[in-house]
Design an enzyme around this catalytic site. Sequence first.
Site, mmCIF file in Angstrom:
data_model
loop_
_atom_site.group_PDB
_atom_site.id
_atom_site.type_symbol
_atom_site.label_atom_id
_atom_site.label_comp_id
_atom_site.label_asym_id
_atom_site.label_seq_id
_atom_site.Cartn_x
_atom_site.Cartn_y
_atom_site.Cartn_z
ATOM 1 N N CYS A 120 0.921 -1.172 0.002
ATOM 2 C CA CYS A 120 -0.044 -0.071 -0.069
ATOM 3 C C CYS A 120 0.931 1.139 -0.120
ATOM 4 O O CYS A 120 2.037 1.276 0.192
ATOM 5 C CB CYS A 120 -0.954 0.022 1.261
ATOM 6 S SG CYS A 120 -2.204 1.195 0.869
ATOM 7 N N LYS A 195 -12.227 -4.837 2.177
ATOM 8 C CA LYS A 195 -11.802 -4.050 3.229
ATOM 9 C C LYS A 195 -12.602 -2.910 3.485
ATOM 10 O O LYS A 195 -12.764 -2.012 2.475
ATOM 11 C CB LYS A 195 -10.316 -3.593 2.836
ATOM 12 C CG LYS A 195 -9.784 -2.651 3.728
ATOM 13 C CD LYS A 195 -8.215 -2.540 3.354
ATOM 14 C CE LYS A 195 -7.763 -1.342 4.552
ATOM 15 N NZ LYS A 195 -6.333 -1.184 4.447
ATOM 16 N N ARG A 217 -11.274 7.575 3.632
ATOM 17 C CA ARG A 217 -10.727 6.477 2.912
ATOM 18 C C ARG A 217 -11.942 6.034 2.147
ATOM 19 O O ARG A 217 -11.924 4.939 1.665
ATOM 20 C CB ARG A 217 -9.754 5.415 3.410
ATOM 21 C CG ARG A 217 -8.577 5.749 4.175
ATOM 22 C CD ARG A 217 -7.582 4.637 3.872
ATOM 23 N NE ARG A 217 -6.345 4.545 4.957
ATOM 24 C CZ ARG A 217 -5.564 5.565 4.709
ATOM 25 N NH1 ARG A 217 -5.504 6.701 4.071
ATOM 26 N NH2 ARG A 217 -4.536 5.508 5.828
ATOM 27 N N GLU A 233 -16.520 -7.836 -4.725
ATOM 28 C CA GLU A 233 -15.331 -7.411 -4.772
ATOM 29 C C GLU A 233 -14.511 -8.601 -4.697
ATOM 30 O O GLU A 233 -13.214 -8.808 -5.352
ATOM 31 C CB GLU A 233 -14.879 -6.797 -3.373
ATOM 32 C CG GLU A 233 -15.120 -5.027 -3.447
ATOM 33 C CD GLU A 233 -14.183 -4.297 -4.142
ATOM 34 O OE1 GLU A 233 -13.368 -4.893 -4.800
ATOM 35 O OE2 GLU A 233 -14.369 -3.191 -4.192
ATOM 36 N N LYS A 248 -11.685 -7.734 6.378
ATOM 37 C CA LYS A 248 -11.043 -6.825 7.268
ATOM 38 C C LYS A 248 -11.773 -5.676 7.466
ATOM 39 O O LYS A 248 -12.328 -5.030 6.477
ATOM 40 C CB LYS A 248 -9.694 -6.331 6.823
ATOM 41 C CG LYS A 248 -9.002 -5.185 7.528
ATOM 42 C CD LYS A 248 -7.895 -4.918 6.936
ATOM 43 C CE LYS A 248 -7.259 -3.834 7.515
ATOM 44 N NZ LYS A 248 -6.193 -2.958 7.024
ATOM 45 N N SER A 274 -6.221 -3.516 14.404
ATOM 46 C CA SER A 274 -5.763 -2.922 15.623
ATOM 47 C C SER A 274 -6.659 -2.502 16.745
ATOM 48 O O SER A 274 -6.599 -2.631 17.753
ATOM 49 C CB SER A 274 -4.878 -1.599 14.959
ATOM 50 O OG SER A 274 -5.486 -0.801 14.432
HETATM 51 C C1 PBG Z 1 -2.801 -0.001 4.702
HETATM 52 C C2 PBG Z 1 -3.443 -0.755 5.950
HETATM 53 C C3 PBG Z 1 -4.006 -0.361 7.004
HETATM 54 C C4 PBG Z 1 -4.177 -1.688 7.805
HETATM 55 C C5 PBG Z 1 -3.609 -2.253 7.309
HETATM 56 N N1 PBG Z 1 -3.033 -2.081 5.936
HETATM 57 C C6 PBG Z 1 -4.661 1.007 7.318
HETATM 58 C C7 PBG Z 1 -5.688 1.769 6.732
HETATM 59 O O1 PBG Z 1 -6.343 1.206 5.636
HETATM 60 O O2 PBG Z 1 -6.056 2.820 7.092
HETATM 61 C C8 PBG Z 1 -5.061 -1.595 9.284
HETATM 62 C C9 PBG Z 1 -4.596 -2.580 10.066
HETATM 63 C C10 PBG Z 1 -5.129 -2.437 11.371
HETATM 64 O O3 PBG Z 1 -5.839 -1.522 11.814
HETATM 65 O O4 PBG Z 1 -4.587 -3.264 12.205
HETATM 66 N N2 PBG Z 1 -3.912 0.574 4.029
#
Ligand code: PBG
Length: 328
Positions: A120, A195, A217, A233, A248, A274
């Site tokens: 990313c 996602k 986003r 998707e 996710k 997270s």
């Molecule tokens: C990058 C990405 C993100 C996460 C994984 N890859 C953050 C986002 O999309 O803002 C989140 C992982 C997590 O919260 O543990 N795009």
Amino acid sequence: MYYPVTRLRRLRSHPTVRNMVNETIVSLDNLVMPLFACPGEDVKNPISSMPGNYQMSVDVLAEECKTLYDLGIKSVLLFGIPEEKDEHGLVGAHEHAIIPRAIKAIKEKVKEMYIIADICNCEYTTHGHCGTIVDGDVDNDLTLVTLSKQAVAFAKAGVDMVAPSDMMDGRVGHMRNALDENGFNNLPIMAYSAKYASAFYGPFREAAESAPQFGDRKTYQMNPANSDEAMREIELDIEEGADIVMVKPALSYLDIIRRTKDTFNIPVAAYNVSGEFSMVKAAAEKGWIDEERITQEILKSIRRAGADIILTYHAKEVAIWLKGVKTF
Ligand code: PBG
């Protein structure tokens, strides 16, 4: 047959029989530990919102991978924090970028470690968005080019799997072509297919220093209200060549995981993100919950919903709690 002939408690009466009819097993083989690579040497910065997680320079990261491997965690997912950022995220996509350096350092220390790299641009762009900005929004087709560059650079450094997390249209097919053209036709792609634009990523953005500097986003990540769209998707990513599809976050999206498993014949990953981790940590610190039991229950529920692979910041602690036992 109804009660009193049928009594379901009979098979709950003894631990051995309870284990015999246990339907869901979590193994350390299912778990992947996310790690954050940063510049410098001998650096181990605690991430305050994610206790027990650190931004690590590549030397420390390689040591940590040795520890994880010895504990039974055989795979890690890498995120990179670069020295400097640029407008397109190209700082992440060359031979000496932070992730290629991390991959090489890990492979030197523990060559059996299976390394997955997140693909990313948000960690590498000055504005924190996942791609190149044109007229105030991320330009899909320009971003495909930088993403594929990143994937090829990581492949050249020896990564074992790439995991695009950007949510651009067409990125899996574009990346598959780029990898194949460079001789990496055996490198698997785990696509972050469904996602969602989620508030559960909050702590990660502190960890990866990747919060968007304007807007959000929502023009590329999915609306949390949608399930049919997730199937679309996922279907497209499979057609473009994804080897594994991911849902996710995990916990508010267990229905999506189950629907994916029932609809498609492909391995499914789920990211226990997270915010989901930090909520458990915070409540455990207050003494409100039993962290070990809650974590095992959470991971079991994600597996029960249909995930084959779970990406979780709890992977290391689970391995420590299990002390050599591989499953629970
Ligand atoms: C990058 C990405 C993100 C996460 C994984 N890859 C953050 C986002 O999309 O803002 C989140 C992982 C997590 O919260 O543990 N795009």
